[in-house]
Design an enzyme around this catalytic site. Structure first.
Site, PDB file in Angstrom:
ATOM      1  N   THR A  77       0.836  -1.208   0.000  1.00  0.00           N
ATOM      2  CA  THR A  77       0.000   0.000   0.000  1.00  0.00           C
ATOM      3  C   THR A  77       0.866   1.251   0.000  1.00  0.00           C
ATOM      4  O   THR A  77       0.602   2.212  -0.737  1.00  0.00           O
ATOM      5  CB  THR A  77      -0.941  -0.008   1.219  1.00  0.00           C
ATOM      6  N   ASN A 155      -5.701 -10.009  -7.732  1.00  0.00           N
ATOM      7  CA  ASN A 155      -5.624 -10.902  -6.571  1.00  0.00           C
ATOM      8  C   ASN A 155      -6.887 -11.721  -6.361  1.00  0.00           C
ATOM      9  O   ASN A 155      -6.864 -12.740  -5.692  1.00  0.00           O
ATOM     10  CB  ASN A 155      -5.322 -10.094  -5.312  1.00  0.00           C
ATOM     11  N   GLN A 182       1.194  -9.716  -6.296  1.00  0.00           N
ATOM     12  CA  GLN A 182       0.836 -11.141  -6.335  1.00  0.00           C
ATOM     13  C   GLN A 182       1.785 -11.970  -7.205  1.00  0.00           C
ATOM     14  O   GLN A 182       1.650 -13.194  -7.252  1.00  0.00           O
ATOM     15  CB  GLN A 182      -0.601 -11.290  -6.889  1.00  0.00           C
ATOM     16  N   HIS A 204       4.991 -10.204   2.315  1.00  0.00           N
ATOM     17  CA  HIS A 204       4.133 -11.251   2.875  1.00  0.00           C
ATOM     18  C   HIS A 204       3.326 -12.012   1.839  1.00  0.00           C
ATOM     19  O   HIS A 204       2.592 -12.943   2.193  1.00  0.00           O
ATOM     20  CB  HIS A 204       3.215 -10.684   3.966  1.00  0.00           C
ATOM     21  N   THR A 240      13.984   5.216   9.870  1.00  0.00           N
ATOM     22  CA  THR A 240      14.943   4.150  10.168  1.00  0.00           C
ATOM     23  C   THR A 240      14.489   2.838   9.542  1.00  0.00           C
ATOM     24  O   THR A 240      13.334   2.433   9.684  1.00  0.00           O
ATOM     25  CB  THR A 240      15.084   3.969  11.695  1.00  0.00           C
ATOM     26  N   CYS A 328      -8.443  -7.152   2.029  1.00  0.00           N
ATOM     27  CA  CYS A 328      -8.481  -5.712   2.291  1.00  0.00           C
ATOM     28  C   CYS A 328      -9.877  -5.126   2.077  1.00  0.00           C
ATOM     29  O   CYS A 328     -10.099  -3.948   2.333  1.00  0.00           O
ATOM     30  CB  CYS A 328      -7.461  -4.991   1.414  1.00  0.00           C
TER      31      CYS A 328
END
Length: 386
Positions: A77, A155, A182, A204, A240, A328
């Site tokens: 995103t 997706n 994907q 992920h 960071t 989502c």
């Protein structure tokens, strides 16, 4: 009903994938003993910095990019927002953006935000299988077009867009972005051949951790950063760096590249078996998306006369974890916008089931789903008011 963890069949890999044990092993030292800030000059900092650059090389290698063209973000995103707003914000005037009606919410919503700010947007139609027509894209391009963003693979219904053809249709001075979250580990990506300018991937969806993504930016493409601060990521993404997750992302990318051909074949066999056998065993079904040449491991089927959510819950009772569509969009009761835009009637859009296989599925999982689905659909139809 209590389900033994070892009995669970996880078939929702398009929502997220489990972390590969080799990825976790690679990350672990950076969660404890290798804790340095990569921006520090001392040995602990240099140790972390080196780990980031090694991970960057692995991610770049996965898509055949130069390492300087990769920036790490927090997720797909953020990468999509960075690509869209970063391109649009570098122009002084309001411009024209082209996308499709079947994009993920992380594309549609930032573009709608820019539309509310005064930018003009064209949302391209798709055909019944979810494909964009290159001629429609060509017709939509205007003198003030400043960005084209079209996803690589859907997706929900597994449509793989002809990205190179669409990019070649777009004039070279208009940046072309694709959300390829994907794709890794399922289809080979070579950014040097695609004629695009920006590409989104994340960790992920390829057996890495959640909370880490990347944006590939062609070295010729100018972009405004979303985050300003310490100038990390070559002044393009301050903050960071998330060292353990970047290290995990790198290992996931390395494994995705190594196992591509083997997993592509396995996942394709799995979804083809589902899409062939389920319509034979259950009448009044509709396959959503293309029958051939779809995202490996993806199947999406509507069952007339039932609610998809009820089917997902019944399958859960049997130890099978699937979904009705995009995770989502799971908090809304609206039918999938992807199915509606491909011409699926609302009633059938509400009755869809998405099954998505991954690295840790075996063919016996496919057979179990094929064995379980007919009885559960039959039970739901017998009590359905739909």
């Amino acid at each position: 009903m209590s389900i033994n963890k070892s009995d669970i069949i996880y078939a929702d890999n398009n929502a997220t994938t489990p972390i590969d044990p080799d990825v976790y092993k690679e990350m672990k030292p950076y969660l404890q003993e290798r804790y340095g800030n990569p921006n520090s000059l001392h040995i602990k900092g240099r140790e972390a910095k080196q780990a980031i650059e090694e991970a960057r090389e692995k991610v770049a290698s996965l898509i055949n990019a130069d390492t300087k063209e990769i920036i790490f973000t927090s997720c797909a995103t953020e990468s999509n927002n960075q690509a869209i707003k970063g391109i649009v914000n570098k122009t002084d005037k309001k411009g024209h953006i082209i996308t499709t009606k079947t994009e993920h919410k992380s594309i549609i919503n930032p573009i709608k935000h820019l539309e509310r700010e005064g930018h003009e947007v064209t949302y391209l139609n798709v055909d019944k299988n979810g494909y964009v027509n290159p001629q429609e894209l060509k017709k939509a391009i205007k003198e003030n077009t400043i960005l084209v963003s079209i996803h690589y693979a859907n997706n929900e219904i597994g449509t793989i867009q002809p990205i190179k053809k669409l990019a070649k249709t777009t004039p070279k001075d208009i940046p072309f972005h694709t959300d390829a979250a994907q794709i890794p580990g399922k289809i080979d990506i070579n950014v040097k051949n695609l004629e695009i300018d920006l590409l989104t991937i994340n960790g992920h969806k390829m057996y890495g951790p959640k909370g880490i993504g990347a944006l590939w930016i062609n070295k010729k493409t100018k972009i405004q950063p979303l985050l300003h601060g310490g100038g990390q990521e070559n002044n393009r993404r301050s903050g960071t760096e998330n060292v353990p997750y970047i290290v995990g992302f790198g290992k996931a990318a390395e494994k995705a590249k190594e196992s591509l051909k083997k997993e592509q074949k396995k996942l394709t066999e799995m979804h083809e078996k589902i899409l062939t056998q389920i319509p034979q065993k259950i009448e009044n079904t509709k396959i959503n998306g293309p029958q051939k040449n779809r995202l490996p491991g993806n199947a999406n089927i509507s069952f007339k006369g039932i609610e998809g959510e009820a089917l997902v819950l019944r399958l859960e009772d049997k130890g099978i974890m699937a979904s009705t569509g995009s995770a989502c969009a799971s908090e809304t009761l609206e039918p999938s916008h992807v199915l509606i835009e491909t011409g699926v009637p609302e009633e059938l859009a509400h009755s869809s089931l998405r099954i998505s296989f991954g690295r840790f599925n075996e063919m016996q999982d496919v057979e179990k789903i094929i064995e379980t689905l007919p009885e559960e659909v039959k039970k739901l139809r017998s009590i359905s008011a739909v």
